[in-house]
Design a protein around this motif. Structure first.
Motif, PDB file in Angstrom:
ATOM      1  N   GLN A   1      71.203  62.542   2.470  1.00 42.31           N
ATOM      2  CA  GLN A   1      70.140  62.924   3.279  1.00 42.31           C
ATOM      3  C   GLN A   1      68.974  63.573   2.818  1.00 42.31           C
ATOM      4  O   GLN A   1      69.152  64.706   2.188  1.00 42.31           O
ATOM      5  N   VAL A   2      67.879  63.112   3.059  1.00 39.25           N
ATOM      6  CA  VAL A   2      66.676  63.789   2.269  1.00 39.25           C
ATOM      7  C   VAL A   2      66.074  64.532   3.079  1.00 39.25           C
ATOM      8  O   VAL A   2      65.608  64.390   4.367  1.00 39.25           O
ATOM      9  N   GLN A   3      65.963  65.772   2.744  1.00 40.52           N
ATOM     10  CA  GLN A   3      65.326  66.842   3.528  1.00 40.52           C
ATOM     11  C   GLN A   3      64.540  67.999   2.591  1.00 40.52           C
ATOM     12  O   GLN A   3      64.741  68.115   1.253  1.00 40.52           O
ATOM     13  N   LEU A   4      63.785  68.710   3.426  1.00 46.34           N
ATOM     14  CA  LEU A   4      62.868  69.768   2.791  1.00 46.34           C
ATOM     15  C   LEU A   4      63.330  71.104   3.618  1.00 46.34           C
ATOM     16  O   LEU A   4      63.444  70.973   4.791  1.00 46.34           O
ATOM     17  N   VAL A   5      63.757  72.340   2.895  1.00 42.62           N
ATOM     18  CA  VAL A   5      63.867  73.372   3.441  1.00 42.62           C
ATOM     19  C   VAL A   5      63.121  74.762   3.037  1.00 42.62           C
ATOM     20  O   VAL A   5      63.181  74.919   1.865  1.00 42.62           O
ATOM     21  N   GLU A   6      62.470  75.158   3.813  1.00 45.37           N
ATOM     22  CA  GLU A   6      61.464  76.394   3.660  1.00 45.37           C
ATOM     23  C   GLU A   6      62.196  77.606   4.011  1.00 45.37           C
ATOM     24  O   GLU A   6      63.121  77.729   4.574  1.00 45.37           O
ATOM     25  N   SER A   7      61.853  78.617   3.056  1.00 45.27           N
ATOM     26  CA  SER A   7      62.505  79.967   3.079  1.00 45.27           C
ATOM     27  C   SER A   7      61.256  80.834   2.756  1.00 45.27           C
ATOM     28  O   SER A   7      60.361  80.588   2.157  1.00 45.27           O
ATOM     29  N   GLY A   8      61.646  82.076   2.937  1.00 48.95           N
ATOM     30  CA  GLY A   8      60.703  83.131   2.324  1.00 48.95           C
ATOM     31  C   GLY A   8      59.868  83.885   3.496  1.00 48.95           C
ATOM     32  O   GLY A   8      59.029  84.814   3.151  1.00 48.95           O
ATOM     33  N   LEU A  20      56.674  81.908  -0.274  1.00 47.62           N
ATOM     34  CA  LEU A  20      57.323  80.818   0.282  1.00 47.62           C
ATOM     35  C   LEU A  20      57.938  79.870  -0.673  1.00 47.62           C
ATOM     36  O   LEU A  20      57.277  79.474  -1.734  1.00 47.62           O
ATOM     37  N   SER A  21      59.161  79.380  -0.211  1.00 50.28           N
ATOM     38  CA  SER A  21      59.863  78.378  -1.159  1.00 50.28           C
ATOM     39  C   SER A  21      60.092  77.201  -0.277  1.00 50.28           C
ATOM     40  O   SER A  21      60.473  77.350   0.820  1.00 50.28           O
ATOM     41  N   CYS A  22      60.359  76.039  -1.034  1.00 42.98           N
ATOM     42  CA  CYS A  22      60.452  74.707  -0.152  1.00 42.98           C
ATOM     43  C   CYS A  22      61.460  74.152  -1.277  1.00 42.98           C
ATOM     44  O   CYS A  22      60.887  73.500  -2.400  1.00 42.98           O
ATOM     45  N   ALA A  23      62.821  73.776  -0.851  1.00 44.81           N
ATOM     46  CA  ALA A  23      63.338  73.294  -1.740  1.00 44.81           C
ATOM     47  C   ALA A  23      63.918  71.669  -1.263  1.00 44.81           C
ATOM     48  O   ALA A  23      64.400  71.475  -0.298  1.00 44.81           O
ATOM     49  N   GLY A  24      63.791  70.831  -2.080  1.00 45.55           N
ATOM     50  CA  GLY A  24      63.938  69.329  -1.813  1.00 45.55           C
ATOM     51  C   GLY A  24      65.533  69.235  -2.078  1.00 45.55           C
ATOM     52  O   GLY A  24      65.948  69.598  -2.957  1.00 45.55           O
ATOM     53  N   GLU A 111      49.325  61.952   6.105  1.00 45.16           N
ATOM     54  CA  GLU A 111      49.777  61.274   4.801  1.00 45.16           C
ATOM     55  C   GLU A 111      50.960  61.683   4.072  1.00 45.16           C
ATOM     56  O   GLU A 111      51.575  61.272   3.107  1.00 45.16           O
ATOM     57  N   TYR A 112      51.585  62.479   4.911  1.00 39.61           N
ATOM     58  CA  TYR A 112      52.949  63.149   4.708  1.00 39.61           C
ATOM     59  C   TYR A 112      54.115  62.655   5.368  1.00 39.61           C
ATOM     60  O   TYR A 112      53.904  62.897   6.638  1.00 39.61           O
ATOM     61  N   GLU A 113      54.921  62.146   4.830  1.00 39.84           N
ATOM     62  CA  GLU A 113      56.012  61.651   5.753  1.00 39.84           C
ATOM     63  C   GLU A 113      57.250  62.300   5.889  1.00 39.84           C
ATOM     64  O   GLU A 113      58.204  62.136   6.885  1.00 39.84           O
ATOM     65  N   ILE A 114      57.546  63.049   5.118  1.00 38.48           N
ATOM     66  CA  ILE A 114      58.834  64.177   5.310  1.00 38.48           C
ATOM     67  C   ILE A 114      58.455  65.724   5.489  1.00 38.48           C
ATOM     68  O   ILE A 114      57.463  66.090   4.568  1.00 38.48           O
ATOM     69  N   TRP A 115      58.834  66.295   6.224  1.00 37.09           N
ATOM     70  CA  TRP A 115      58.507  67.523   6.666  1.00 37.09           C
ATOM     71  C   TRP A 115      59.985  68.390   7.094  1.00 37.09           C
ATOM     72  O   TRP A 115      60.933  67.903   7.252  1.00 37.09           O
ATOM     73  N   GLY A 116      59.592  69.877   6.404  1.00 39.80           N
ATOM     74  CA  GLY A 116      60.543  70.811   6.837  1.00 39.80           C
ATOM     75  C   GLY A 116      60.583  71.420   8.096  1.00 39.80           C
ATOM     76  O   GLY A 116      60.058  70.942   8.921  1.00 39.80           O
ATOM     77  N   GLN A 117      61.621  72.100   8.260  1.00 45.17           N
ATOM     78  CA  GLN A 117      61.778  72.628   9.643  1.00 45.17           C
ATOM     79  C   GLN A 117      60.597  73.899   9.935  1.00 45.17           C
ATOM     80  O   GLN A 117      60.538  74.451  11.034  1.00 45.17           O
ATOM     81  N   GLY A 118      60.066  74.617   8.792  1.00 43.55           N
ATOM     82  CA  GLY A 118      59.153  75.584   9.034  1.00 43.55           C
ATOM     83  C   GLY A 118      59.820  77.005   8.886  1.00 43.55           C
ATOM     84  O   GLY A 118      60.979  76.999   8.913  1.00 43.55           O
ATOM     85  N   THR A 119      58.983  77.961   8.534  1.00 42.52           N
ATOM     86  CA  THR A 119      59.507  79.337   8.353  1.00 42.52           C
ATOM     87  C   THR A 119      58.357  80.046   8.982  1.00 42.52           C
ATOM     88  O   THR A 119      57.200  79.697   8.481  1.00 42.52           O
ATOM     89  N   GLN A 120      58.612  81.126   9.774  1.00 40.81           N
ATOM     90  CA  GLN A 120      57.622  81.946  10.167  1.00 40.81           C
ATOM     91  C   GLN A 120      57.134  82.938   9.406  1.00 40.81           C
ATOM     92  O   GLN A 120      57.943  83.806   9.078  1.00 40.81           O
TER      93      GLN A 120
END
Length: 125
Positions: A1-8, A20-24, A111-120
């Motif tokens: 499963q392709v995903q992006l996960v934000e943290s920080g 902030l970090s974004c791990a693919g 223009e962007y197709e894949i999105w992470g869930q977000g970080t507050q």
């Protein structure tokens, strides 16, 4: 499963910093432009910064000089260093990937197709 996960994300006082970090995962994004967007309550999601596959960078005027985007291809990770934070930077921050290989760097969210869930990110005055 392709995903992006934000943290920080987190709570910080005005003038402070966050990184902030974004791990693919699920595929490599080394040949793709990666972007950061943010959405404040009651507002539309807006562009913050983007970095191209070859290291080119663009920033929104509101963050230029305060935020720095970078990428570590070996780790399939993108970062957003945020300095001199202001209360108006409070938002949910999203990482996104433009799936066009070797594409031109862009600031439009469609223009962007894949999105992470977000970080507050919350900046107190």
């Amino acid at each position: 499963q392709v995903q992006l996960v934000e943290s920080g994300g987190g709570l910080v006082q005005a003038g402070g910093s966050l990184r902030l970090s974004c791990a693919g995962s699920g595929r490599t994004f080394n040949s793709n432009t990666m972007g950061w967007f943010r959405q404040a309550p009651g507002k539309e999601r807006e562009f913050v910064a983007a970095i191209s596959w070859d290291g080119g960078k663009i920033y929104a005027a509101s963050v230029k000089g305060r935020f720095t985007i970078s990428r570590h291809n070996a780790e399939n990770t993108v970062y957003l260093q945020m300095n001199s934070l202001k209360p108006e930077d409070t938002a949910v921050y999203y990482c996104a990937a433009d799936l066009r290989k070797w594409g031109t760097i862009r600031d439009r969210r469609d223009e962007y197709e894949i999105w992470g869930q977000g970080t507050q990110v919350t900046v107190s005055s």
